[in-house]
Design an enzyme around this catalytic site. Structure first.
Site, short mmCIF file in Angstrom:
data_model
loop_
_atom_site.label_atom_id
_atom_site.label_comp_id
_atom_site.label_asym_id
_atom_site.label_seq_id
_atom_site.Cartn_x
_atom_site.Cartn_y
_atom_site.Cartn_z
N GLU A 37 0.91 -1.21 0.00
CA GLU A 37 0.02 0.06 -0.03
C GLU A 37 0.99 1.12 -0.01
O GLU A 37 0.68 2.24 -0.65
CB GLU A 37 -1.06 0.01 1.27
CG GLU A 37 -1.82 1.40 1.39
CD GLU A 37 -2.44 1.38 2.70
OE1 GLU A 37 -3.15 2.42 2.68
OE2 GLU A 37 -2.15 0.64 3.54
N ASP A 78 0.70 4.09 -3.05
CA ASP A 78 0.45 5.52 -2.86
C ASP A 78 1.42 6.24 -3.72
O ASP A 78 0.62 7.14 -4.49
CB ASP A 78 0.79 5.86 -1.26
CG ASP A 78 0.32 7.34 -1.17
OD1 ASP A 78 -0.86 7.96 -1.49
OD2 ASP A 78 1.34 8.11 -0.65
N GLU A 127 -7.64 0.55 0.31
CA GLU A 127 -6.36 0.33 1.01
C GLU A 127 -5.71 -1.02 -0.02
O GLU A 127 -4.58 -0.92 -0.38
CB GLU A 127 -6.18 0.04 2.27
CG GLU A 127 -6.48 1.21 3.30
CD GLU A 127 -6.46 0.91 4.79
OE1 GLU A 127 -6.40 1.95 5.46
OE2 GLU A 127 -6.67 -0.37 5.14
N GLU A 161 -4.96 -0.01 -3.44
CA GLU A 161 -3.68 0.95 -3.65
C GLU A 161 -2.63 -0.16 -3.36
O GLU A 161 -1.77 -0.05 -4.16
CB GLU A 161 -3.48 1.76 -2.45
CG GLU A 161 -2.63 2.82 -2.62
CD GLU A 161 -2.61 3.98 -1.63
OE1 GLU A 161 -2.85 5.24 -2.47
OE2 GLU A 161 -2.91 4.01 -0.61
#
Length: 277
Positions: free
Chosen positions: A89, A93, A161, A164
């Site tokens: 994750e 990002d 989440e 991602e």
């Protein structure tokens, strides 16, 4: 002088050895991924329809190390404290923002830096990630512990989440953002057009504040009232907006932020209808 153990005594070194063997065995078991899970993951990845030869080849060959990498993207920390999606994750990002910047440069080369930042904020937002995750059906792959399974309030957060983390896993597999852009560019193109046609729907509070400033009015005042105690209730909070002491609009939402945003959106649409914006 050499010390000899009593025949009835056990050497502490044996206990340590057995413990270490047990830990190694547990770690080995954690890394085992069965055929059913492999099929579930490869079927899901194929459904993403990423137009990449090497991505398709990876799915076809079912490379175990790469499949494990994707498997971690679907494990919430409540399901495993060590082997979970948190690191992926973190990668996702950064990769998401870079891929979005590349998309905007390619699609809108004349767009100002400020407008690019606003557009990118929309197409990498938590809400956008959650929507994408729901659209691709990522929830059915997510492994959660008992506590998270019963927490409806964290459901959307976990979906975002994991999505991602999936992006981070795609990057890690090829050490490149190419597949990320091949997957997301078409989605971003549609979502960007929606945003650019009516940006106030996505940043209504900012638009309202700028309008007030342009008219010399006081900044809008948002007054929140909790009308329900039910978590997840889409009308749990009510928000009234006051400008120069006058109530101008109302809206509801499951959080303070959502109620304020909805009330601002109602007021912006009202001002547009009146020809004031």
């Amino acid at each position: 002088m050499t010390a000899h153990l009593n025949p009835d005594e056990q050497n502490p070194a044996y206990d340590l050895l057995f413990f270490l063997i047990f830990v190694i065995f547990l770690n080995h078991m954690k890394n085992i991924i069965n055929e059913k899970r492999i099929l579930q993951i490869t079927t899901f990845l194929k459904s993403l329809d990423i137009k990449s030869k090497r991505f398709s080849e990876m799915i076809k060959t079912k490379n175990i190390s790469e499949i494990k990498n994707f498997n971690y993207a679907f494990i919430h920390s409540s399901g495993d404290k060590i082997l979970n999606y948190e690191k992926l994750e973190f990668f996702g990002d950064a990769v998401l923002r870079l891929a979005a910047s590349k998309f905007i440069e390619k699609k809108y080369p004349q767009m100002s830096v400020g407008d690019r930042s606003e557009l990118r904020a929309q197409i990498v937002s938590d809400e956008w990630l959650t929507k994408l995750g729901k659209n691709i059906g990522i929830e059915k792959l997510i492994i959660k512990g008992p506590k998270a399974l019963g927490d409806e309030n964290s459901k959307n957060t976990i979906i975002g989440e994991a999505t991602e983390a999936l992006i981070g896993a795609i990057y890690n597999t090829f050490d490149s953002i190419q597949e990320v852009n091949l997957w997301l560019d078409d989605i971003w193109e549609k979502d960007s057009e929606i945003f650019l046609k009516a940006p106030y729907k996505f940043k209504s509070k900012t638009v309202l504040q700028e309008w007030c400033q342009s008219k010399g009015f006081d900044l809008p005042i948002y007054k929140i009232i909790e009308v329900s105690k039910q978590n997840g209730d889409p009308e749990r909070f009510s928000c009234n907006i006051f400008i120069n002491g006058l109530k101008e609009s109302s809206g509801f939402g499951k959080s303070h932020k959502k109620a304020e945003t909805n009330a601002a959106k109602v007021l912006i649409e009202k001002l547009i209808a009146q020809g004031k914006i």
